[in-house]
Design a protein around this motif. Structure first.
Motif, PDB file in Angstrom:
ATOM      1  N   GLU A  61       0.832  -1.203   0.000  1.00 34.59           N
ATOM      2  CA  GLU A  61       0.000   0.000   0.000  1.00 34.59           C
ATOM      3  C   GLU A  61       0.868   1.254   0.000  1.00 34.59           C
ATOM      4  OE1 GLU A  61      -2.584  -0.285   3.334  1.00 34.59           O
ATOM      5  OE2 GLU A  61      -3.851  -1.842   2.450  1.00 34.59           O
ATOM      6  N   GLU A  62       1.943   1.208   0.805  1.00 34.17           N
ATOM      7  CA  GLU A  62       2.851   2.342   0.870  1.00 34.17           C
ATOM      8  C   GLU A  62       3.536   2.566  -0.476  1.00 34.17           C
ATOM      9  OE1 GLU A  62       4.534   5.621   2.619  1.00 34.17           O
ATOM     10  OE2 GLU A  62       2.982   4.296   3.429  1.00 34.17           O
ATOM     11  N   GLU A  63       3.954   1.449  -1.099  1.00 34.41           N
ATOM     12  CA  GLU A  63       4.571   1.559  -2.417  1.00 34.41           C
ATOM     13  C   GLU A  63       3.568   2.088  -3.442  1.00 34.41           C
ATOM     14  OE1 GLU A  63       6.178  -2.222  -3.459  1.00 34.41           O
ATOM     15  OE2 GLU A  63       7.954  -2.004  -2.183  1.00 34.41           O
ATOM     16  N   ALA A  64       2.307   1.571  -3.340  1.00 35.79           N
ATOM     17  CA  ALA A  64       1.270   2.044  -4.254  1.00 35.79           C
ATOM     18  C   ALA A  64       0.993   3.527  -4.034  1.00 35.79           C
ATOM     19  CB  ALA A  64      -0.008   1.228  -4.061  1.00 35.79           C
ATOM     20  N   LYS A  65       0.994   3.931  -2.740  1.00 36.84           N
ATOM     21  CA  LYS A  65       0.763   5.337  -2.407  1.00 36.84           C
ATOM     22  C   LYS A  65       1.876   6.206  -2.977  1.00 36.84           C
ATOM     23  CE  LYS A  65       0.031   8.403   1.565  1.00 36.84           C
ATOM     24  NZ  LYS A  65      -0.031   8.473   3.049  1.00 36.84           N
ATOM     25  N   LYS A  66       3.126   5.748  -2.772  1.00 42.83           N
ATOM     26  CA  LYS A  66       4.266   6.499  -3.295  1.00 42.83           C
ATOM     27  C   LYS A  66       4.216   6.571  -4.819  1.00 42.83           C
ATOM     28  CE  LYS A  66       7.485   5.615   0.498  1.00 42.83           C
ATOM     29  NZ  LYS A  66       8.762   4.964   0.893  1.00 42.83           N
ATOM     30  N   ALA A  68       1.489   6.350  -6.612  1.00 40.70           N
ATOM     31  CA  ALA A  68       0.393   7.256  -6.969  1.00 40.70           C
ATOM     32  C   ALA A  68       0.833   8.708  -6.826  1.00 40.70           C
ATOM     33  CB  ALA A  68      -0.824   6.984  -6.083  1.00 40.70           C
ATOM     34  N   GLU A  69       1.572   8.986  -5.730  1.00 43.95           N
ATOM     35  CA  GLU A  69       2.078  10.342  -5.528  1.00 43.95           C
ATOM     36  C   GLU A  69       3.054  10.726  -6.633  1.00 43.95           C
ATOM     37  OE1 GLU A  69       3.733  10.209  -1.642  1.00 43.95           O
ATOM     38  OE2 GLU A  69       1.808  10.454  -0.614  1.00 43.95           O
ATOM     39  N   ARG A  70       3.893   9.755  -7.023  1.00 41.66           N
ATOM     40  CA  ARG A  70       4.851  10.012  -8.103  1.00 41.66           C
ATOM     41  C   ARG A  70       4.123  10.328  -9.405  1.00 41.66           C
ATOM     42  NH1 ARG A  70       7.490   7.711 -12.261  1.00 41.66           N
ATOM     43  NH2 ARG A  70       6.196   5.837 -12.145  1.00 41.66           N
ATOM     44  N   GLN A 115       1.892  14.026 -13.294  1.00 41.57           N
ATOM     45  CA  GLN A 115       0.728  14.611 -13.945  1.00 41.57           C
ATOM     46  C   GLN A 115       0.655  16.112 -13.704  1.00 41.57           C
ATOM     47  OE1 GLN A 115      -2.555  12.335 -12.426  1.00 41.57           O
ATOM     48  NE2 GLN A 115      -2.215  10.623 -13.830  1.00 41.57           N
ATOM     49  N   ASP A 116       0.956  16.498 -12.438  1.00 39.22           N
ATOM     50  CA  ASP A 116       0.961  17.939 -12.126  1.00 39.22           C
ATOM     51  C   ASP A 116       2.026  18.662 -12.946  1.00 39.22           C
ATOM     52  OD1 ASP A 116      -1.065  17.583 -10.323  1.00 39.22           O
ATOM     53  OD2 ASP A 116       0.236  17.498  -8.557  1.00 39.22           O
ATOM     54  N   ALA A 117       3.200  18.019 -13.023  1.00 34.88           N
ATOM     55  CA  ALA A 117       4.278  18.625 -13.812  1.00 34.88           C
ATOM     56  C   ALA A 117       3.871  18.731 -15.274  1.00 34.88           C
ATOM     57  CB  ALA A 117       5.559  17.800 -13.665  1.00 34.88           C
ATOM     58  N   GLU A 118       3.231  17.664 -15.776  1.00 28.39           N
ATOM     59  CA  GLU A 118       2.778  17.668 -17.164  1.00 28.39           C
ATOM     60  C   GLU A 118       1.701  18.728 -17.382  1.00 28.39           C
ATOM     61  OE1 GLU A 118       2.827  16.442 -21.102  1.00 28.39           O
ATOM     62  OE2 GLU A 118       4.151  15.904 -19.439  1.00 28.39           O
ATOM     63  N   LYS A 119       0.794  18.821 -16.369  1.00 24.45           N
ATOM     64  CA  LYS A 119      -0.263  19.832 -16.457  1.00 24.45           C
ATOM     65  C   LYS A 119       0.326  21.231 -16.456  1.00 24.45           C
ATOM     66  CE  LYS A 119      -4.549  21.268 -14.157  1.00 24.45           C
ATOM     67  NZ  LYS A 119      -5.436  21.026 -12.995  1.00 24.45           N
ATOM     68  N   SER A 120       1.306  21.448 -15.544  1.00 22.05           N
ATOM     69  CA  SER A 120       1.970  22.756 -15.478  1.00 22.05           C
ATOM     70  C   SER A 120       2.675  23.066 -16.787  1.00 22.05           C
ATOM     71  CB  SER A 120       2.983  22.777 -14.327  1.00 22.05           C
ATOM     72  OG  SER A 120       2.339  22.597 -13.089  1.00 22.05           O
ATOM     73  N   LYS A 121       3.316  22.028 -17.344  1.00 23.77           N
ATOM     74  CA  LYS A 121       4.012  22.204 -18.611  1.00 23.77           C
ATOM     75  C   LYS A 121       3.031  22.578 -19.715  1.00 23.77           C
ATOM     76  CE  LYS A 121       7.319  19.883 -21.646  1.00 23.77           C
ATOM     77  NZ  LYS A 121       8.072  18.638 -21.881  1.00 23.77           N
ATOM     78  N   LYS A 122       1.867  21.882 -19.721  1.00 22.82           N
ATOM     79  CA  LYS A 122       0.859  22.174 -20.733  1.00 22.82           C
ATOM     80  C   LYS A 122       0.332  23.590 -20.568  1.00 22.82           C
ATOM     81  CE  LYS A 122      -0.793  17.473 -21.636  1.00 22.82           C
ATOM     82  NZ  LYS A 122      -1.945  16.537 -21.523  1.00 22.82           N
ATOM     83  N   GLU A 123       0.106  23.978 -19.278  1.00 22.63           N
ATOM     84  CA  GLU A 123      -0.376  25.327 -19.025  1.00 22.63           C
ATOM     85  C   GLU A 123       0.645  26.365 -19.495  1.00 22.63           C
ATOM     86  OE1 GLU A 123      -1.217  25.374 -14.877  1.00 22.63           O
ATOM     87  OE2 GLU A 123      -3.176  24.390 -15.085  1.00 22.63           O
ATOM     88  N   GLU A 124       1.926  26.096 -19.209  1.00 20.06           N
ATOM     89  CA  GLU A 124       2.978  26.998 -19.666  1.00 20.06           C
ATOM     90  C   GLU A 124       3.009  27.076 -21.188  1.00 20.06           C
ATOM     91  OE1 GLU A 124       5.091  29.030 -18.126  1.00 20.06           O
ATOM     92  OE2 GLU A 124       4.053  28.618 -16.234  1.00 20.06           O
ATOM     93  N   ASN A 125       2.897  25.862 -21.782  1.00 16.34           N
ATOM     94  CA  ASN A 125       2.874  25.817 -23.254  1.00 16.34           C
ATOM     95  C   ASN A 125       1.679  26.568 -23.806  1.00 16.34           C
ATOM     96  OD1 ASN A 125       5.198  24.319 -23.300  1.00 16.34           O
ATOM     97  ND2 ASN A 125       4.153  22.344 -23.434  1.00 16.34           N
ATOM     98  N   SER A 126       0.531  26.407 -23.087  1.00 15.64           N
ATOM     99  CA  SER A 126      -0.690  27.088 -23.522  1.00 15.64           C
ATOM    100  C   SER A 126      -0.516  28.601 -23.436  1.00 15.64           C
ATOM    101  CB  SER A 126      -1.864  26.642 -22.650  1.00 15.64           C
ATOM    102  OG  SER A 126      -3.032  27.331 -23.008  1.00 15.64           O
ATOM    103  N   LYS A 127       0.109  29.041 -22.321  1.00 15.39           N
ATOM    104  CA  LYS A 127       0.376  30.475 -22.176  1.00 15.39           C
ATOM    105  C   LYS A 127       1.295  30.975 -23.278  1.00 15.39           C
ATOM    106  CE  LYS A 127      -0.242  30.701 -17.158  1.00 15.39           C
ATOM    107  NZ  LYS A 127       0.428  30.931 -15.850  1.00 15.39           N
TER     108      LYS A 127
END
Length: 395
Positions: A289-294, A296-298, A303-315
């Motif tokens: 569960e801890e590995e799965a949690k880690k 998932a967090e990874r 995903q957040d980094a990709e989203k931020s990148k997309k937002e930056e690209n969009s800007k």
């Protein structure tokens, strides 16, 4: 051995005595063939028996239920050994506990089987501190959740049984202390046993149900399994002892001597406790569960980094689009101006051409008019000349 083997040779050391050899053909090995596992790393239940056969006669229900039925880690420890005396009893011991479902190889001390009719008598033939030191070391080694041993009164009064029971009681009371037999602390550390039971103990009693049919043992009851196991102690069949839950030495009756996890509400020695195997399973689940949690967090981080990148690209795209739009607007304005200038130039050229044509036309007309006048003048001149000639002639 490889199929087709017709002969084999065994090299036996001088110190080994061969009792029996059994050979089996290809196929399933019979259940009676003993394939022992190493002693437990950690024991759910640690059973202390004084002699070979005591574990069946008085403690056998514990072996059948928790080793044979529930498949827990059950470790047997014997106070006495027969390797230097009646060796056959060591083999009978293995045969008997195998029958009850025990699969971890038992532990022997180096104390001989010496008879005593009382606790005091046992103290004259055994060193009590050596017995306690041995018991304490096994407790610290196997870290049992439950310790079970014999009657403090020695069942029928056997001094060795009493000595072992007293040693176990003293050891579970002190095994968590670093100054209590410190030599085993150096090897295994300290350990506090959660629950301890004594055979026939008068306090906090439990009574095991040994009369139910057990599928794990071919629908035999625990009593029947123990009776069959005791028969394998062939050298002891002359004794008056027998396996039963219906006489004063009942193998079903125990009492709790000590607990750190609360009193029992039923007849289960493992109540309030979780087996080591189950603990390992829970820990493994937690680890997963801890590995799965880690993980998932990874992934969420990615995903957040990709989203931020997309937002930056969009800007950037919007910025580029705005800049491009401005550029296009500027280019369009310039183009319009250029077109207008060109149109003005064209219009001016056209006007100039029209004016030029008109001027040329006027010039042509003027030239034609002049030429006409010249012709008229010339005509008039000729006429005058003619008139003059006529006048001369006339005159």
């Amino acid at each position: 051995m490889p199929e087709g083997t017709k002969e084999c040779k065994l090299k036996i050391k001088d110190s080994i005595v061969m009792c029996d050899i059994f050979a089996y053909g290809k196929g399933s090995i019979p259940k009676k063939v003993q394939r022992w596992e190493e002693p437990c790393d950690k024991a759910d239940i640690l059973v202390f028996s004084t002699h070979a056969d005591d574990e069946i006669l008085f403690l056998g229900g514990v072996l059948v239920q928790y080793a044979g039925v529930e498949k827990l880690n059950v470790q047997l420890v014997y106070m006495t050994t027969y390797w230097d005396a009646q060796i056959i009893r060591e083999h009978e011991k293995l045969d008997g506990i195998w029958e009850t479902g025990v699969r971890n190889y038992p532990i022997n001390s180096e104390f001989p089987d010496l008879y005593a009719t009382s606790y005091e008598g046992a103290l004259t033939v055994y060193n009590e501190d050596e017995i306690k030191g041995f018991v304490t070391e096994q407790i610290r080694r196997f870290k049992p959740q439950v310790v079970v041993t014999q009657d403090v009164n020695g069942e029928y009064g056997h001094g060795g049984h009493q000595l072992l029971a007293h040693a176990v009681m003293d050891s579970v009371d002190n095994s968590m202390k670093e100054d209590y037999f410190p030599e085993s602390v150096d090897k295994y550390g300290t350990f506090d046993v959660p629950k301890t039971y004594l055979h026939l103990y008068s306090e906090k009693k439990i009574k095991m149900n040994l009369r139910e049919k057990l599928p794990e043992f071919g629908d035999r009851t625990a009593i029947e399994v123990m009776q069959d196991a005791y028969k394998l102690h062939v050298s002891q069949q002359w004794c008056w002892f027998y396996v039963s839950d219906e006489y004063e030495y009942s193998c079903a009756d125990f009492g709790m001597y000590r607990t750190t996890v609360g009193d029992d509400t039923g007849n289960d020695m493992m109540e309030h406790l979780t087996s080591y195997a189950e603990q390992d399973r829970i820990e493994e689940e937690k680890r997963k569960e801890e590995e799965a949690k880690k993980e998932a967090e990874r992934l969420a981080s990615l995903q957040d980094a990709e989203k931020s990148k997309k937002e930056e690209n969009s800007k950037d795209v919007k910025k580029d689009a705005g800049s491009s739009k401005k550029t296009k607007s500027y280019d369009s304005t310039v183009l319009h101006i250029v077109i207008i200038i060109i149109l003005v130039i064209i219009a001016a050229i056209i006007v100039l051409l029209i004016l030029h044509r008109r001027l040329e036309k006027k010039k042509t007309e003027k030239t034609a008019c002049c030429q006409k006048k010249i012709r008229l003048a010339a005509r008039e001149t000729r006429l005058l000349k003619t008139y003059k000639k006529l006048d001369i002639i006339r005159f």
